[in-house]
Design a protein around this motif. Structure first.
Motif, PDB file in Angstrom:
ATOM      1  N   ALA A  74       0.828  -1.222   0.000  1.00  0.00           N
ATOM      2  CA  ALA A  74       0.000   0.000   0.000  1.00  0.00           C
ATOM      3  C   ALA A  74       0.855   1.261   0.000  1.00  0.00           C
ATOM      4  CB  ALA A  74      -0.940  -0.020   1.205  1.00  0.00           C
ATOM      5  N   GLY A  75       1.811   1.353   0.911  1.00  0.00           N
ATOM      6  CA  GLY A  75       2.658   2.543   0.986  1.00  0.00           C
ATOM      7  C   GLY A  75       3.488   2.738  -0.267  1.00  0.00           C
ATOM      8  N   ALA A  76       3.955   1.604  -0.861  1.00  0.00           N
ATOM      9  CA  ALA A  76       4.721   1.682  -2.114  1.00  0.00           C
ATOM     10  C   ALA A  76       3.874   2.280  -3.223  1.00  0.00           C
ATOM     11  CB  ALA A  76       5.217   0.291  -2.501  1.00  0.00           C
ATOM     12  N   ARG A  77       2.620   1.873  -3.279  1.00  0.00           N
ATOM     13  CA  ARG A  77       1.718   2.386  -4.315  1.00  0.00           C
ATOM     14  C   ARG A  77       1.404   3.861  -4.095  1.00  0.00           C
ATOM     15  NH1 ARG A  77      -3.579  -1.035  -5.436  1.00  0.00           N
ATOM     16  NH2 ARG A  77      -1.925  -2.454  -6.105  1.00  0.00           N
ATOM     17  N   GLU A  78       1.180   4.252  -2.864  1.00  0.00           N
ATOM     18  CA  GLU A  78       0.780   5.639  -2.589  1.00  0.00           C
ATOM     19  C   GLU A  78       1.903   6.627  -2.892  1.00  0.00           C
ATOM     20  OE1 GLU A  78      -2.189   6.857  -1.971  1.00  0.00           O
ATOM     21  OE2 GLU A  78      -2.957   4.804  -2.135  1.00  0.00           O
ATOM     22  N   ILE A  79       3.149   6.247  -2.629  1.00  0.00           N
ATOM     23  CA  ILE A  79       4.238   7.197  -2.906  1.00  0.00           C
ATOM     24  C   ILE A  79       4.410   7.368  -4.408  1.00  0.00           C
ATOM     25  CG2 ILE A  79       6.169   5.536  -2.854  1.00  0.00           C
ATOM     26  CD1 ILE A  79       6.109   9.183  -1.541  1.00  0.00           C
ATOM     27  N   ILE A  80       4.160   6.324  -5.190  1.00  0.00           N
ATOM     28  CA  ILE A  80       4.203   6.448  -6.651  1.00  0.00           C
ATOM     29  C   ILE A  80       3.089   7.378  -7.134  1.00  0.00           C
ATOM     30  CG2 ILE A  80       3.854   5.209  -8.829  1.00  0.00           C
ATOM     31  CD1 ILE A  80       6.542   4.563  -7.785  1.00  0.00           C
ATOM     32  N   ALA A 118       6.793  -4.347 -10.133  1.00  0.00           N
ATOM     33  CA  ALA A 118       5.859  -3.840 -11.152  1.00  0.00           C
ATOM     34  C   ALA A 118       4.490  -4.491 -11.013  1.00  0.00           C
ATOM     35  CB  ALA A 118       6.432  -4.093 -12.549  1.00  0.00           C
ATOM     36  N   ARG A 119       4.463  -5.782 -10.762  1.00  0.00           N
ATOM     37  CA  ARG A 119       3.179  -6.491 -10.619  1.00  0.00           C
ATOM     38  C   ARG A 119       2.492  -6.133  -9.307  1.00  0.00           C
ATOM     39  NH1 ARG A 119       0.679 -10.702 -13.191  1.00  0.00           N
ATOM     40  NH2 ARG A 119      -0.623 -12.091 -11.918  1.00  0.00           N
ATOM     41  N   ARG A 120       3.271  -5.996  -8.257  1.00  0.00           N
ATOM     42  CA  ARG A 120       2.667  -5.676  -6.957  1.00  0.00           C
ATOM     43  C   ARG A 120       2.018  -4.291  -6.954  1.00  0.00           C
ATOM     44  NH1 ARG A 120       6.778  -7.192  -2.206  1.00  0.00           N
ATOM     45  NH2 ARG A 120       5.120  -6.184  -1.006  1.00  0.00           N
ATOM     46  N   LEU A 121       2.585  -3.372  -7.722  1.00  0.00           N
ATOM     47  CA  LEU A 121       2.043  -2.003  -7.736  1.00  0.00           C
ATOM     48  C   LEU A 121       0.664  -1.914  -8.388  1.00  0.00           C
ATOM     49  CD1 LEU A 121       5.273   0.069  -8.533  1.00  0.00           C
ATOM     50  CD2 LEU A 121       4.063  -0.085  -6.352  1.00  0.00           C
ATOM     51  N   VAL A 122       0.248  -2.961  -9.123  1.00  0.00           N
ATOM     52  CA  VAL A 122      -1.074  -2.932  -9.775  1.00  0.00           C
ATOM     53  C   VAL A 122      -1.999  -4.026  -9.249  1.00  0.00           C
ATOM     54  CG1 VAL A 122      -0.151  -1.881 -11.880  1.00  0.00           C
ATOM     55  CG2 VAL A 122      -0.271  -4.372 -11.709  1.00  0.00           C
ATOM     56  N   LYS A 123      -1.572  -4.796  -8.282  1.00  0.00           N
ATOM     57  CA  LYS A 123      -2.397  -5.890  -7.773  1.00  0.00           C
ATOM     58  C   LYS A 123      -3.551  -5.345  -6.915  1.00  0.00           C
ATOM     59  CE  LYS A 123      -0.950  -8.268  -4.125  1.00  0.00           C
ATOM     60  NZ  LYS A 123      -0.111  -9.021  -3.153  1.00  0.00           N
ATOM     61  N   ASP A 124      -4.564  -6.167  -6.719  1.00  0.00           N
ATOM     62  CA  ASP A 124      -5.679  -5.797  -5.845  1.00  0.00           C
ATOM     63  C   ASP A 124      -5.238  -5.875  -4.389  1.00  0.00           C
ATOM     64  OD1 ASP A 124      -7.396  -5.424  -7.981  1.00  0.00           O
ATOM     65  OD2 ASP A 124      -8.043  -7.531  -7.999  1.00  0.00           O
ATOM     66  N   LEU A 125      -5.607  -4.862  -3.619  1.00  0.00           N
ATOM     67  CA  LEU A 125      -5.266  -4.821  -2.197  1.00  0.00           C
ATOM     68  C   LEU A 125      -6.527  -4.663  -1.366  1.00  0.00           C
ATOM     69  CD1 LEU A 125      -2.215  -2.355  -2.262  1.00  0.00           C
ATOM     70  CD2 LEU A 125      -2.121  -4.857  -2.110  1.00  0.00           C
ATOM     71  N   ASP A 126      -6.443  -5.075  -0.111  1.00  0.00           N
ATOM     72  CA  ASP A 126      -7.537  -4.803   0.822  1.00  0.00           C
ATOM     73  C   ASP A 126      -7.656  -3.300   1.022  1.00  0.00           C
ATOM     74  OD1 ASP A 126      -8.196  -7.550   1.431  1.00  0.00           O
ATOM     75  OD2 ASP A 126      -6.310  -7.651   2.541  1.00  0.00           O
ATOM     76  N   ASP A 127      -8.848  -2.856   1.303  1.00  0.00           N
ATOM     77  CA  ASP A 127      -9.122  -1.414   1.449  1.00  0.00           C
ATOM     78  C   ASP A 127      -8.391  -0.855   2.676  1.00  0.00           C
ATOM     79  OD1 ASP A 127     -10.136   1.124   1.478  1.00  0.00           O
ATOM     80  OD2 ASP A 127     -12.130   0.534   2.185  1.00  0.00           O
ATOM     81  N   TYR A 128      -7.513   0.097   2.419  1.00  0.00           N
ATOM     82  CA  TYR A 128      -6.772   0.746   3.505  1.00  0.00           C
ATOM     83  C   TYR A 128      -7.079   2.244   3.560  1.00  0.00           C
ATOM     84  CZ  TYR A 128      -3.663   1.869  -0.426  1.00  0.00           C
ATOM     85  OH  TYR A 128      -3.161   2.300  -1.627  1.00  0.00           O
ATOM     86  N   SER A 129      -8.206   2.651   2.993  1.00  0.00           N
ATOM     87  CA  SER A 129      -8.522   4.082   2.878  1.00  0.00           C
ATOM     88  C   SER A 129      -8.679   4.755   4.237  1.00  0.00           C
ATOM     89  CB  SER A 129      -9.795   4.281   2.046  1.00  0.00           C
ATOM     90  OG  SER A 129     -10.892   3.602   2.644  1.00  0.00           O
ATOM     91  N   ALA A 130      -8.890   3.959   5.299  1.00  0.00           N
ATOM     92  CA  ALA A 130      -8.995   4.550   6.637  1.00  0.00           C
ATOM     93  C   ALA A 130      -7.705   5.266   7.026  1.00  0.00           C
ATOM     94  CB  ALA A 130      -9.317   3.459   7.661  1.00  0.00           C
TER      95      ALA A 130
END
Length: 756
Positions: A74-80, A118-130
């Protein structure tokens, strides 16, 4: 309320709040990274590393759910996403955050392996919007300051590893601080190099106040000369001195003096080629500097946690910390570290968090490489690139100590370099020092049989014979035994030394050998090359099976070491079976030519000029065609291939960078000294240690260090054979002991081959 870690209590007020964990790890990561000017980057990595724990699924995990949760991506995706036009640089942080449990991943492709970034950055993740109720994604710094070096891609890969190390150590320490504050309080020893230098000076004054020989006088003169250079600016140094001139203490003194002159320096790391002399050097350093400031770390006994899975479960991580499976060796938070070249360099190129955790503590260190010529193989180029980068951008000083300096300058001064890299020699006139320490004559003996060699040795009174393999050492030893059994002579003073004997056994043999040499008694020692690096013995004659010229020079250092004779004799010979294929064949063939030419011309084949010629010819053969065998696994090429996009194959390189080709596994030997074998009382040093181990609540650093002298490393296939046959007993998780030493361990040659 969102939590980072749970406790055994159901009362959540005792659990660690997630926001507290993120803030504390961010601050500690920033502190570590500030030493190389990357505190803002460290802060972001720490602040976002556990963003995925804001999912309900992860919180359920803390409450007992068995469903695995990816909380690192999650954090890796958000910084990108937040980086905007700086997305390319944001990839650095995404590697670090995504891999902070499973290890640095390969970049890969979207359609590649599940573990690649590269694959992990586009995979489905559990909702962490909290998370966004408590966390605001920081702005990525627009730039950072790296001094340009040989390869910008290589520099960025090292920077990523360094930041990764900062995060892994900060995360682990913060978790430990929460779960086990008493253990956390015991960590780390502050360096007071002024006080350590004073201890060292007192030791040297006592030892060398009255030189008893010309050799001692020269050693003192060289020591004083080198200490006068210690105030020079930090950088890359070579210390080129003949064997027997006291390089170990000279290099330690230089490192201490250098650290006092440069207040930013925080620790001294002493890397040694063989585990067999770590005990010896660490004992010297502890004697000189004090037990409390020296950490001895190598892989004889080592818990390497399983990081093969993409994501480690958080509860497993917590459990390992409680069980202290993460030993304090992992982050090298002591003033003086004694380790192996293998441990040092493999950590620099590893992708695993357990090995890389210590890397940030290399910053602002004095790194001493003992017997530096032993780097000169398939990983020489990446090793030298890494050392140069540590000097250039991480405040280190590197000292390469050897009697036979490898071609460091030629490797580092790449055609693309605008500014030549200077490797400064500490000794003013190395050639003079080599002439002053000329104590041997070298003879080339040609090809001989094992039996004729045994007969020649049998006719001498004192001799050392060094051969290339453990098998040859054992066969020559047995051949000499056979000769004695056929003659009327009684077997006296014949000894064997190889890595199939545990270190405490080898030390017992060496003590007896030294006593016999000193008293003039018959003494024959058959050894593998492990005796060549740093072992203080003084034989009148040394026989050396053909090998590289650097190995022959090291062998010569065991002959007439203290200058008691006008000259000792070093016999270089080839056995009829020939040289082992590969590196040993290449180096031996070059050495044969230089020996022949030098002796025909009446020149010293071990002179500085002969060694320079040896390395020049070796370099030629290493660079024939398009193949550069100083980078046999193409580590640099793999880093540079997609380096502009920062698409690095970290996991692939971690698997490829193995300085020892074949995997070795340690076994513990319940060794008894000769004196202990004569006494019926079962309270041997080892049995007392074994009782402590079995009753200890944890495998402490002290217990690990005490076990190391009882270990033997076996090749994996043989280790598995012993294990499958039930000949090994697990005495602690992952640590196995030889079950029947009376059957499988010889007091003459060590562990018997399983095939026997």
């Amino acid at each position: 309320m969102y939590y980072a870690h749970s406790t055994d209590s159901a009362n959540k007020s005792e659990w660690q709040l997630l926001l507290n964990h993120l803030n504390e790890v961010a601050q500690l990561t920033a502190k570590f990274a500030s030493r190389f000017g990357m505190e803002k980057w460290g802060y972001i990595a720490g602040y976002l590393h556990d963003l995925g724990k804001y999912s309900d699924e992860f919180q359920s995990r803390l409450e007992g759910s068995s469903r695995r949760v990816d909380h690192s991506t999650a954090g890796a995706r958000e910084i990108i996403k937040a980086a905007g036009s700086n997305q390319r640089l944001a990839v650095i942080l995404s590697y670090i955050i995504a891999g902070h449990h499973s290890g640095l991943p390969d970049y890969g492709t979207i359609s590649g392996a599940d573990s690649c970034l590269a694959r992990r950055l586009v995979k489905d993740l559990d909702d962490y919007s909290a998370a966004f109720r408590e966390v605001k994604i920081p702005e990525l710094p627009a730039q950072f300051s790296l001094q340009p070096g040989i390869s910008s891609s290589f520099q960025m890969s090292i920077l990523t590893r360094m930041l990764f190390s900062c995060l892994v150590d900060a995360d682990t320490l913060n978790t430990e601080r929460f779960l086990n504050p008493d253990q956390a309080d015991k960590r780390g020893v502050a360096a007071n190099f002024l006080a350590l230098l004073k201890r060292f000076q007192d030791f040297m004054a006592k030892r060398f106040s009255k030189p008893s020989s010309q050799i001692d006088y020269l050693r003192t003169e060289i020591f004083n000369e080198c200490m006068g250079i210690a105030s020079q600016p930090r950088g890359l140094f070579s210390l080129t001195l003949p064997t027997g001139s006291g390089k170990t203490l000279i290099s330690l003194g230089f490192a201490l003096g250098h650290a006092v002159q440069h207040k930013e320096l925080e620790r001294i790391i002493y890397a040694i080629p063989h585990t067999n002399i770590i005990e010896q050097n660490a004992a010297i350093f502890r004697d000189v500097l004090g037990e409390e400031v020296v950490l001895e770390h190598h892989s004889n006994v080592h818990h390497d946690t399983d990081e093969s899975e993409e994501l480690l479960e958080e509860e497993k991580e917590v459990r390992r910390l409680r069980d202290t499976r993460r030993l304090s060796e992992e982050n090298w938070d002591m003033p003086v570290i004694v380790t192996t070249n293998v441990q040092f360099f493999e950590s620099l190129f590893s992708h695993k968090r357990s090995q890389t955790r210590k890397l940030h503590n290399l910053t602002n260190s004095v790194i001493v490489l003992d017997e530096a010529q032993m780097m000169n193989g398939a990983f020489f180029k990446p090793c030298m690139y890494a050392l140069e980068e540590l000097v250039r951008n991480y405040g280190c000083t590197v000292i390469m100590c050897t009697a036979t300096q490898p071609p460091a300058s030629e490797t580092l001064n790449h055609p693309r370099m605008k500014q030549q890299i200077d490797v400064k020699e500490i000794v003013t006139h190395p050639e003079l020092r080599f002439r002053q320490f000329e104590r041997v004559k070298v003879f080339s003996r040609g090809i001989v049989s094992l039996d004729s060699l045994a007969e020649e040795l049998n006719g001498l009174r004192q001799a050392l014979c060094i051969v290339n393999t453990r098998k040859t050492a054992r066969e020559l030893f047995e051949s000499l035994q056979c000769l004695h059994s056929k003659s009327a002579n009684t077997l006296e003073g014949l000894y064997h030394l190889s890595a199939r004997m545990c270190p405490v056994h080898r030390m017992d043999i060496l003590n007896v050998v030294r006593q016999r040499l000193e008293s003039g008694q018959p003494c024959f020692l058959i050894s593998t090359q492990l005796i060549e690096a740093g072992v203080d013995v003084d034989f009148p004659e040394v026989y050396r099976e053909l090998a590289g010229l650097d190995s022959i020079a090291q062998a010569a250092g065991r002959c007439n070491r203290n200058g008691k004779l006008s000259h000792g004799k070093v016999h270089v010979l080839e056995l009829e079976r020939g040289l082992p294929a590969g590196w040993m064949s290449l180096t031996g063939n070059i050495a044969r030519t230089i020996l022949k030419d030098s002796l025909e011309e009446g020149l010293d084949p071990l002179s500085v000029s002969a060694v320079e010629r040896y390395f020049a010819e070796l370099s030629y053969f290493q660079h024939i065609g398009n193949k550069d065998s100083t980078d046999g696994k193409e580590i640099i090429a793999k880093i540079e291939r997609n380096g502009r996009q920062l698409a690095f194959p970290f996991a692939e390189i971690g698997r490829e960078f193995r300085m020892i080709d074949e995997q070795m596994e340690p076994i513990i030997i319940p060794y008894k000294t000769e004196e202990e074998m004569l006494v019926e009382d079962n309270n041997t040093a080892f049995s007392i240690l074994l009782k402590r181990l079995r009753h200890a609540p944890q495998l402490s650093r002290e217990l690990v260090r005490k076990l190391q002298p009882y270990t033997v490393q076996l090749y994996e296939q043989e280790y598995e054979a012993f294990k499958q046959a039930g000949e090994l007993t697990e005495i602690s998780p992952g640590i196995r002991m030889l079950e029947r030493p009376d059957l499988w361990y010889s007091h003459q040659t060590g562990v018997k081959p399983y095939s026997a």
